[in-house]
Write a protein that holds these residues in place. Sequence first.
Motif, PDB file in Angstrom:
ATOM      1  N   PRO A 131      15.874  14.074   3.786  1.00 37.43           N
ATOM      2  CA  PRO A 131      15.093  13.462   2.710  1.00 37.43           C
ATOM      3  C   PRO A 131      13.653  13.969   2.674  1.00 37.43           C
ATOM      4  O   PRO A 131      13.049  14.255   3.701  1.00 37.43           O
ATOM      5  N   VAL A 132      13.115  14.042   1.453  1.00 38.84           N
ATOM      6  CA  VAL A 132      11.733  14.467   1.227  1.00 38.84           C
ATOM      7  C   VAL A 132      11.092  13.464   0.272  1.00 38.84           C
ATOM      8  O   VAL A 132      11.690  13.101  -0.748  1.00 38.84           O
ATOM      9  N   LEU A 133       9.888  13.026   0.603  1.00 38.23           N
ATOM     10  CA  LEU A 133       9.149  12.079  -0.231  1.00 38.23           C
ATOM     11  C   LEU A 133       7.769  12.634  -0.544  1.00 38.23           C
ATOM     12  O   LEU A 133       7.201  13.394   0.239  1.00 38.23           O
ATOM     13  N   ARG A 134       7.228  12.199  -1.675  1.00 39.76           N
ATOM     14  CA  ARG A 134       5.824  12.452  -1.971  1.00 39.76           C
ATOM     15  C   ARG A 134       5.193  11.099  -2.281  1.00 39.76           C
ATOM     16  O   ARG A 134       5.740  10.314  -3.051  1.00 39.76           O
ATOM     17  N   LEU A 135       4.043  10.840  -1.636  1.00 41.24           N
ATOM     18  CA  LEU A 135       3.347   9.570  -1.783  1.00 41.24           C
ATOM     19  C   LEU A 135       2.051   9.751  -2.556  1.00 41.24           C
ATOM     20  O   LEU A 135       1.404  10.801  -2.452  1.00 41.24           O
ATOM     21  N   VAL A 136       1.653   8.716  -3.299  1.00 41.89           N
ATOM     22  CA  VAL A 136       0.370   8.718  -3.980  1.00 41.89           C
ATOM     23  C   VAL A 136      -0.725   8.986  -2.953  1.00 41.89           C
ATOM     24  O   VAL A 136      -0.724   8.417  -1.858  1.00 41.89           O
ATOM     25  N   GLY A 137      -1.650   9.889  -3.289  1.00 41.73           N
ATOM     26  CA  GLY A 137      -2.794  10.158  -2.431  1.00 41.73           C
ATOM     27  C   GLY A 137      -2.593  11.249  -1.405  1.00 41.73           C
ATOM     28  O   GLY A 137      -3.544  11.674  -0.759  1.00 41.73           O
ATOM     29  N   ILE A 138      -1.374  11.711  -1.225  1.00 38.92           N
ATOM     30  CA  ILE A 138      -1.100  12.824  -0.315  1.00 38.92           C
ATOM     31  C   ILE A 138      -0.829  14.024  -1.214  1.00 38.92           C
ATOM     32  O   ILE A 138       0.236  14.128  -1.820  1.00 38.92           O
ATOM     33  N   THR A 139      -1.825  14.921  -1.314  1.00 38.67           N
ATOM     34  CA  THR A 139      -1.751  15.970  -2.337  1.00 38.67           C
ATOM     35  C   THR A 139      -1.696  17.382  -1.782  1.00 38.67           C
ATOM     36  O   THR A 139      -1.595  18.330  -2.549  1.00 38.67           O
ATOM     37  N   ASP A 140      -1.776  17.518  -0.445  1.00 35.52           N
ATOM     38  CA  ASP A 140      -1.726  18.869   0.103  1.00 35.52           C
ATOM     39  C   ASP A 140      -1.068  18.865   1.485  1.00 35.52           C
ATOM     40  O   ASP A 140      -0.789  17.818   2.060  1.00 35.52           O
ATOM     41  N   ARG A 141      -0.822  20.047   1.961  1.00 31.35           N
ATOM     42  CA  ARG A 141      -0.126  20.214   3.247  1.00 31.35           C
ATOM     43  C   ARG A 141      -0.920  19.589   4.406  1.00 31.35           C
ATOM     44  O   ARG A 141      -0.337  18.974   5.289  1.00 31.35           O
ATOM     45  N   ASP A 142      -2.231  19.733   4.399  1.00 34.59           N
ATOM     46  CA  ASP A 142      -3.042  19.163   5.478  1.00 34.59           C
ATOM     47  C   ASP A 142      -2.931  17.639   5.507  1.00 34.59           C
ATOM     48  O   ASP A 142      -2.789  17.031   6.574  1.00 34.59           O
ATOM     49  N   GLY A 143      -2.998  17.016   4.338  1.00 33.94           N
ATOM     50  CA  GLY A 143      -2.863  15.559   4.257  1.00 33.94           C
ATOM     51  C   GLY A 143      -1.501  15.095   4.750  1.00 33.94           C
ATOM     52  O   GLY A 143      -1.379  14.099   5.454  1.00 33.94           O
ATOM     53  N   ALA A 144      -0.472  15.847   4.390  1.00 31.38           N
ATOM     54  CA  ALA A 144       0.887  15.505   4.826  1.00 31.38           C
ATOM     55  C   ALA A 144       1.038  15.726   6.330  1.00 31.38           C
ATOM     56  O   ALA A 144       1.632  14.901   7.038  1.00 31.38           O
TER      57      ALA A 144
END
Length: 175
Positions: free
Chosen positions: A67-80
């Motif tokens: 599974p892969v998710l994207r969350l509000v406020g996480i916009t780049d690889r460093d943040g993730a």
Amino acid sequence: MSSSTSKPTSEPLAVARVMGVRGLKGDLRVMTLTDAPERLSVGQQVVVEGETTPREIVEAGTSKHGPVLRLVGITDRDGASALIGRHLLAPGAPEVLPAGTYWWHELEGLEVITPSGRTIGRLEEVFRVGSNEVYRVLGPEGEVLVPSLRSIVVTIDLAAGQMTIHDPAEWLEEA
């Protein structure tokens, strides 16, 4: 297996663990820790372990690694990348679980003993390996990883704060 039953919980529940990142836009590769996959769908709110403000799931999909998710406020690889190893928490569940099943947080902290009364240790963590749950127990003889199997777990008594398992010497020899 049980001499007690689970109750509804208002405690936040770990529904996923961030295992890695995918791409450059903040996608999170996660390991699912819930039997209710709808908790990880678009529009749902989760709290990243260590944070207090919920984040909305804005994309949900799968890759060859899961599974892969994207969350509000996480916009780049460093943040993730900063979230790797953290749990994603969802609001507690008002339902009572079926007899013989428990919330992980109810099990953590139980004293683990054998039918003869020998102390194995304290249940420190519950985690999933594939489709199976495993209990990490720390005690006088070190760490014991106990598979959550009816053939190994004899009883769980939440009121007494105890889990009784067959002696690891019996089932570890068979492995």
